[in-house]
Each structure stands twice: as structure tokens, then as C-alpha cells.
Scaffold this motif. Structure first.
Motif, PDB file in Angstrom:
ATOM      1  N   ALA A 222       3.597   7.161 -37.635  1.00 35.86           N
ATOM      2  CA  ALA A 222       4.049   6.156 -38.603  1.00 35.86           C
ATOM      3  C   ALA A 222       5.247   5.390 -38.053  1.00 35.86           C
ATOM      4  O   ALA A 222       5.968   5.865 -37.182  1.00 35.86           O
ATOM      5  CB  ALA A 222       4.429   6.838 -39.911  1.00 35.86           C
ATOM      6  N   GLN A 223       5.407   4.215 -38.620  1.00 41.14           N
ATOM      7  CA  GLN A 223       6.457   3.301 -38.206  1.00 41.14           C
ATOM      8  C   GLN A 223       6.893   2.588 -39.469  1.00 41.14           C
ATOM      9  O   GLN A 223       6.039   2.284 -40.307  1.00 41.14           O
ATOM     10  CB  GLN A 223       5.793   2.276 -37.289  1.00 41.14           C
ATOM     11  N   GLY A 224       8.159   2.331 -39.635  1.00 39.96           N
ATOM     12  CA  GLY A 224       8.543   1.570 -40.814  1.00 39.96           C
ATOM     13  C   GLY A 224      10.005   1.738 -41.156  1.00 39.96           C
ATOM     14  O   GLY A 224      10.714   2.557 -40.559  1.00 39.96           O
ATOM     15  N   PHE A 225      10.450   0.928 -42.151  1.00 38.43           N
ATOM     16  CA  PHE A 225      11.854   0.921 -42.530  1.00 38.43           C
ATOM     17  C   PHE A 225      12.307   2.292 -43.040  1.00 38.43           C
ATOM     18  O   PHE A 225      13.480   2.598 -43.027  1.00 38.43           O
ATOM     19  CB  PHE A 225      12.117  -0.160 -43.594  1.00 38.43           C
ATOM     20  N   LEU A 226      11.363   3.134 -43.521  1.00 37.03           N
ATOM     21  CA  LEU A 226      11.727   4.487 -43.955  1.00 37.03           C
ATOM     22  C   LEU A 226      12.431   5.235 -42.826  1.00 37.03           C
ATOM     23  O   LEU A 226      13.371   5.992 -43.055  1.00 37.03           O
ATOM     24  CB  LEU A 226      10.466   5.246 -44.385  1.00 37.03           C
ATOM     25  N   PHE A 227      11.964   5.014 -41.606  1.00 40.05           N
ATOM     26  CA  PHE A 227      12.561   5.707 -40.449  1.00 40.05           C
ATOM     27  C   PHE A 227      13.664   4.858 -39.837  1.00 40.05           C
ATOM     28  O   PHE A 227      14.776   5.311 -39.653  1.00 40.05           O
ATOM     29  CB  PHE A 227      11.481   6.022 -39.410  1.00 40.05           C
ATOM     30  N   ALA A 228      13.342   3.638 -39.519  1.00 40.54           N
ATOM     31  CA  ALA A 228      14.350   2.712 -38.970  1.00 40.54           C
ATOM     32  C   ALA A 228      13.789   1.315 -38.906  1.00 40.54           C
ATOM     33  O   ALA A 228      12.585   1.127 -38.728  1.00 40.54           O
ATOM     34  CB  ALA A 228      14.771   3.155 -37.569  1.00 40.54           C
ATOM     35  N   ARG A 229      14.679   0.336 -39.057  1.00 45.26           N
ATOM     36  CA  ARG A 229      14.311  -1.056 -38.786  1.00 45.26           C
ATOM     37  C   ARG A 229      14.332  -1.239 -37.286  1.00 45.26           C
ATOM     38  O   ARG A 229      14.944  -0.435 -36.583  1.00 45.26           O
ATOM     39  CB  ARG A 229      15.344  -1.985 -39.424  1.00 45.26           C
TER      40      ARG A 229
END
Ligand code: C2E
Ligand code: CA
Ligand code: CA
Length: 568
Positions: free
Chosen positions: A544-551
Motif C-alpha cells: 500500500a501507498q498513501g497519505f496514511l503512511f506518508a505524503r
């Protein structure tokens, strides 16, 4: 045509990259292996072949009935010195041969000779006598209509000072939609008959037309005159009548064919005084109509502003690379099961001197259209590989993470793409298995057969391949299983539905199952909250990739928020 005082090959190349796209003459470039390397929109219009159908293929398989002998052009270091051939025959996509004159030069690039230059269809009376014997008739044989050359010369007269006083000139460019599909499914003979029918129908609705012509391929031109808005009214009314007439089914043998067309209209207002500009404005309007599905578009103030805007962007983008204004940000890619960062996606930014940080959607399309995406894309690749090589070199236990780099359709079309990737890997020393190249679903499907060859060759280099924005285009599943892919990235628009719509969840679940069945790992894009993450986890989504982890962040910040970004 002489191109001023262009002396160095590199200068010539720089001059060409952006301009050839908008140049009112056909531009052709053939590399040392006889493969077509460039073919501009004007060449598409004049000779029927779409860029994607000729670039990367042998010229003799497509546009040239006979090979062009470099010896006959004379190899020079400077385009100015080359005499150019008396004329070159070009094979039209419809099969017939078009005689052209122009200026083709063979220039040395390293050990190789590259042929490039401009081509103009020969029309009677053109040239200085030398070309006269090669001049062909001004009537299109298939439809009996005047051809493009005659239309152009008549248009020049109409726009000349004496005639122009009588009012406005409006040009209509009509391009059939999906004609290539008709041509390839019915065969060229029936395709030709369709074009002849189209010409008849246009004649039938062109009662007030000043001149009707076939431009070449599946394009037709009409011209109207009138004062006080009359020319524009006539042109627009003709465009509507023409589309309605074409929508009536055509009976050809046993088959009924339904046609549609996209139409661009342009006027000699806004200070437009030359025929070439008027025609290219009509072309821009036609592409706009095709792109937005409106059917008819008139080139107007807003389109002019947009075009100027694009040209300004293109102009400053040229210098952005030299002035080091382009930057990469990196967004972590996380393994869902172990919550570890296994890599980063490189995303381009433009640190514009006046506009601040510019997002890719504002300049990537311009870079693609102008061809600048080729040098920019190579820069991104090199920068990203070098960065990863540096990070991985610092990891205590050797190489760890990978980098994902986006490739545009235009880069996939570039005959030099394989060599570029190979050279960059060699130069930066990044082992190929740490590089993932992302290609969007729609770029892959534009010309799936050609993309397949390129992907196979890239795969042989040892890099990984991802299909990006999956779900936003139309994939043929039979093709998907033939592509040598490693990863499938589910588009953010699907991830958004998780926890919100059952139907959306079912689609994501099915895509994940499908990808796994095809042996692909799945990345969910744009994960913004833990609800989405939990659904993905329950579906067995891998990454997964996304703002939840980091911008996406600059390299230095990624490093401080993740330590060495990539940990085992
Ligand atoms: P993409 O490849 O699909 O990249 C993902 C985009 O989604 C990025 O936008 C990223 O900032 C954004 N994103 C990531 N996580 C989230 C999230 O949780 N929520 C939301 N709302 N957005 C998220 P960005 O950086 O603006 O890039 C846009 C597109 O521009 C990319 O889409 C890619 O198609 C293109 N692009 C970016 N860099 C390059 C490049 O170097 N070469 C080429 N050819 N295209 C590039
Ligand atoms: Ca991407
Ligand atoms: Ca994407």
C-alpha cells in the motif's frame, strides 16, 4: 526550406524537439537502422499514419515505398550544407504514394547518420522549376475533390489582402472517428469506398461552401466566407449538417456502417493572417473536439489562451532541466502484512522560479506533447536510480529497497528507451531488480502489441514492471496475461470506495484475486485511513501507498522520517 544558421547538430536537435510538434509541415526523422524516430502531427494529417503506428518501426514497412539512401542525401555535420533530395515518395496509410519535396538532411550523430527534415506534398506550380516535373495533379483521385495542396493555395488567395476585405474566412476540418478500425476490419477497398461516400455526403450538405477538399487520409476541409459573423455561422451550420449526414447508416455491400466525425472550426480573426496558422488552429480545435467528445469545436479566445499557456510552459520547461528546477519527491511503499517500507515511488515536481512547487499534472502533459518527456524522463530515471543506490549503499546490511519510476506512453514509444534504461542502470550501478517501471493501463493499451515488445525487452534487463492506475483504462484481459508484469497498482478511485460502498469493495476484491491469479503483487494506491487499510488487509492485498503512511517528500525528509527509509 532553409533553417537559418543552425550549425551544430545538438542545436538543431534542441530547436526541433518542441517546434516539430506544431510545425505546419510534416517532420520526419529516421535513425541509422532505418527506424522512424519522429513523426509530427502535420505528418499524421498529410500522410494518414498516426505517430504510434510509425515511430519505432522500419520506415520501409510503413511510410517509405523505397529506402532513402543516406549517400544520396550527403552526410553533413551541418544541415545547412545538405542539398536534400529532389523529391521523396511517401506511402500514404491508405496505400497510394504521395510525391513530396522538402528538405531532408543526413547528419552525423556519433558513428551513425540520422536522416531528418521536412516534407511537403508536391503541388503543381510549387517549387522553382526543379520540382515541377514531379508535380502531381491537384485533384484527389479517390473522391474527385480538390486535394490539400489546392485547398491551401486557394486559402492563401482568399486570405490575401485584396480578397480578404470582403469579410471573414472560416476553415472547417472534419476528421472521421474510428476510421482506422473500419479500414482494418473491412479492408482498404471498402475503406476507400467509405471515403468516397463521405465526400458525396459532404458535397450534398455544402451548398454555401467556398471550397471543399480532401485533406488526406480520413480528413476533409471546407472553407466559408462572409462578413459580420456569417462565415462562422455557415461553417458551424455545415459542421452540424455534415455530422448529421454522416450519422445516416452507409450501406456498403452487406455491411451497414455508422460514421461519426470530429470537427474543428477556425476563423481568420485574432490577428490570424496566414493560411498555415488558420489550418493549424482548425486542427487544434478538431483535436479538442475529439478529446472532449463535443463533436464540433471552434478555435476561440480560450483555446488561444490555453495554447499560449502551453507554449509558455513548454518554453520554460525547456530551461527547467538545464536550470535544475526539477526535483523528485519520494513516497514510501509499505508491505501491509509486516508494515515495513519496502521501497519508494519517485514523483516529479517543478520548483518554478515564479510559481513555486508545480505539480506534475500541470506540466507532464505538455512535456509529453512536446517530446520533452524523453529527456525529462531520462533525468527522472537517473536521479531516482542514483538516489536509491546512495540510500541502499548506506544500509548496514547492503541493498534493501526498490524505487518505482513512472514512464509515459511517449517514452514507451521511444525507440531508444531500452538503451536509455540499460545505460542509466550501468552508470548508477543500481542492480536492475531494485528498479520498478510503472506504465499506466491506458498507455499500455494505446498500442498493446507494440508495448508488449518493449515490455519484454525491458524485462530482459532484469527490472520489474508495474501496471499503474489500474481500473481507469480499459484492459483487455487476454493481453494482460501476456504482459511480463510483476505488480498491479489499483487506482486511488477504487481504494476510495473501501468502507463506503459494498460494490466498490467487491471490485477491489475481484481485482486483487485476478492479479494474484496472474501471479502479480498488488499495490493499493492512495490509502488515507485505517478503515481502508483493514479492508485491504482482509483481501490479502500485498502493498500500500498513501497519505496514511506518508505524503511524497523530498529525499532528505524521507530519510529523517524513516531513518534509512528502507529497513529489513
Ligand atoms: P501516479 O503515478 O498515480 O502517482 C500517485 C499520485 O497520487 C501522486 O500524485 C501522489 O502524490 C498521489 N497520492 C499518493 N498518495 C495519496 C493519497 O493518499 N491521497 C491522495 N489524494 N493522493 C495521493 P502526484 O505526485 O501529483 O503525481 C501525479 C501523477 O503525475 C502521477 O500519478 C504520475 O502519473 C505523474 N507523474 C509523476 N511523476 C512522474 C514522472 O516522473 N514521470 C511521468 N511520466 N509521470 C509522472
Ligand atoms: Ca505511479
Ligand atoms: Ca497511479
Amino acid at each position: 526550406m532553409v533553417l537559418g544558421a543552425v550549425t551544430a547538430v545538438s542545436e538543431w536537435r534542441d530547436l526541433c524537439t518542441g517546434f516539430v510538434q506544431r510545425w505546419p509541415e510534416a517532420y520526419l526523422e529516421i535513425d541509422a537502422d532505418g527506424v522512424v524516430a519522429e513523426w509530427n502531427p502535420r505528418a499524421e494529417v498529410l500522410f494518414g499514419w498516426r505517430r504510434a503506428d510509425v515511430v519505432g518501426r522500419l520506415a520501409v514497412e510503413t511510410i517509405l515505398p523505397e529506402p532513402l539512401a543516406v549517400e544520396h542525401l550527403g552526410v553533413t555535420d551541418s544541415p545547412e550544407d545538405s542539398p536534400g533530395p529532389p523529391h521523396v515518395d511517401v506511402r500514404h496509410s491508405a496505400g497510394h504514394v504521395v510525391a513530396t519535396e522538402g528538405s531532408l538532411f543526413a547528419t552525423r550523430e556519433g558513428p551513425d547518420s540520422v536522416i531528418r527534415g521536412f516534407l511537403r506534398p508536391v503541388s503543381a506550380g510549387s517549387g522553382d522549376g526543379l520540382f515541377r516535373k514531379a508535380a502531381r495533379t491537384q485533384v484527389d483521385e479517390l473522391t474527385g475533390l480538390p486535394n490539400r495542396a489546392q485547398f491551401e493555395s486557394r486559402l492563401i488567395d482568399l486570405m490575401s489582402a485584396d480578397e480578404c476585405t470582403s469579410g471573414t474566412v472560416a476553415v472547417v476540418l472534419l476528421d472521421l472517428d474510428r476510421f482506422k478500425a473500419i479500414n482494418s476490419s473491412l479492408g482498404h477497398d471498402l475503406g476507400d469506398r467509405v471515403l468516397a461516400f463521405v465526400a458525396d455526403r459532404l458535397r450534398g450538405v455544402g451548398e454555401d461552401v467556398t471550397l471543399l477538399a480532401r485533406s488526406g487520409g480520413d480528413e476533409f476541409l471546407a472553407c466559408f466566407r462572409g462578413s459580420g459573423g456569417v462565415a462562422e455561422e455557415r461553417a458551424s451550420a455545415f459542421a452540424e449538417r455534415a455530422r448529421a449526414a454522416l450519422a445516416e447508416p452507409l450501406d456498403i455491400g452487406a455491411t451497414e456502417i455508422f460514421l461519426d466525425a470530429s470537427v474543428g472550426v477556425a476563423l481568420n480573426t485574432f490577428g490570424v493572417t496566414d493560411a498555415g496558422r488558420l489550418l493549424s488552429n482548425a486542427e487544434s480545435a478538431m483535436y479538442e473536439a475529439k478529446g472532449n467528445g463535443a463533436g464540433v469545436e471552434t478555435f476561440g479566445e480560450s483555446m488561444r489562451i490555453e495554447l499560449m499557456d502551453r507554449m509558455t510552459t513548454e518554453h520554460s520547461l525547456h530551461r527547467a532541466l538545464e536550470r535544475r528546477e526539477l526535483k523528485l519527491h519520494y513516497q514510501p511503499v509499505v508491505e501491509i502484512a509486516g508494515s515495513t517500507t519496502i521501497g519508494v515511488e519517485a514523483l516529479i515536481r517543478w520548483q518554478h522560479p515564479d510559481q513555486g512547487l508545480v505539480a506534475p499534472y500541470r506540466f507532464i502533459p505538455v512535456a509529453e506533447e512536446s517530446g520533452l518527456i524523453i529527456p525529462i524522463g531520462a533525468w527522472v530515471l537517473e536521479q531516482a536510480c542514483q538516489q536509491l543506490r546512495d540510500w541502499n549503499g548506506r544500509a548496514a546490511n547492503g541493498l534493501q529497497g526498490s524505487v518505482e519510476v513512472n514512464l509515459s506512453a511517449r517514452q514507451i514509444d521511444d525507440p531508444r528507451i531500452i538503451a536509455t534504461v540499460e545505460e542509466i542502470l550501468a552508470r548508477t550501478g543500481l542492480p536492475p531488480c531494485y528498479l520498478t517501471l510503472e506504465i499506466t493501463e491506458s498507455a499500455l493499451m494505446q498500442d498493446a502489441a507494440a508495448a508488449l515488445d518493449v515490455l519484454r525487452a525491458l524485462k530482459e534487463l532484469g527490472v520489474l514492471l508495474a501496471i499503474d492506475d489500474f481500473g481507469t483504462g480499459y484492459s483487455s484481459l487476454s493481453y494482460l496475461q501476456h504482459f511480463p508484469l510483476d505488480l498491479l497498482k489499483v487506482d486511488r478511485s477504487f481504494v476510495e470506495t473501501l468502507g463506503v460502498s459494498t460494490e466498490g469493495e467487491q471490485i477491489v476484491g475481484a481485482v486483487i484475486d485476478l492479479a494474484h491469479a496472474l501471479g502479480l503483487q498488488v499495490v493499493a494506491e492512495g490509502v488515507e485511513n485505517t478503515d481502508q487499510l483493514e479492508v485491504l488487509r482482509s483481501f490479502g492485498c500485498d502493498l500500500a501507498q498513501g497519505f496514511l503512511f506518508a505524503r511524497p517528500l523530498p529525499a532528505e525528509e524521507i530519510l529523517s522520517s524513516f531513518g534509512l527509509p528502507i529497513s529489513a
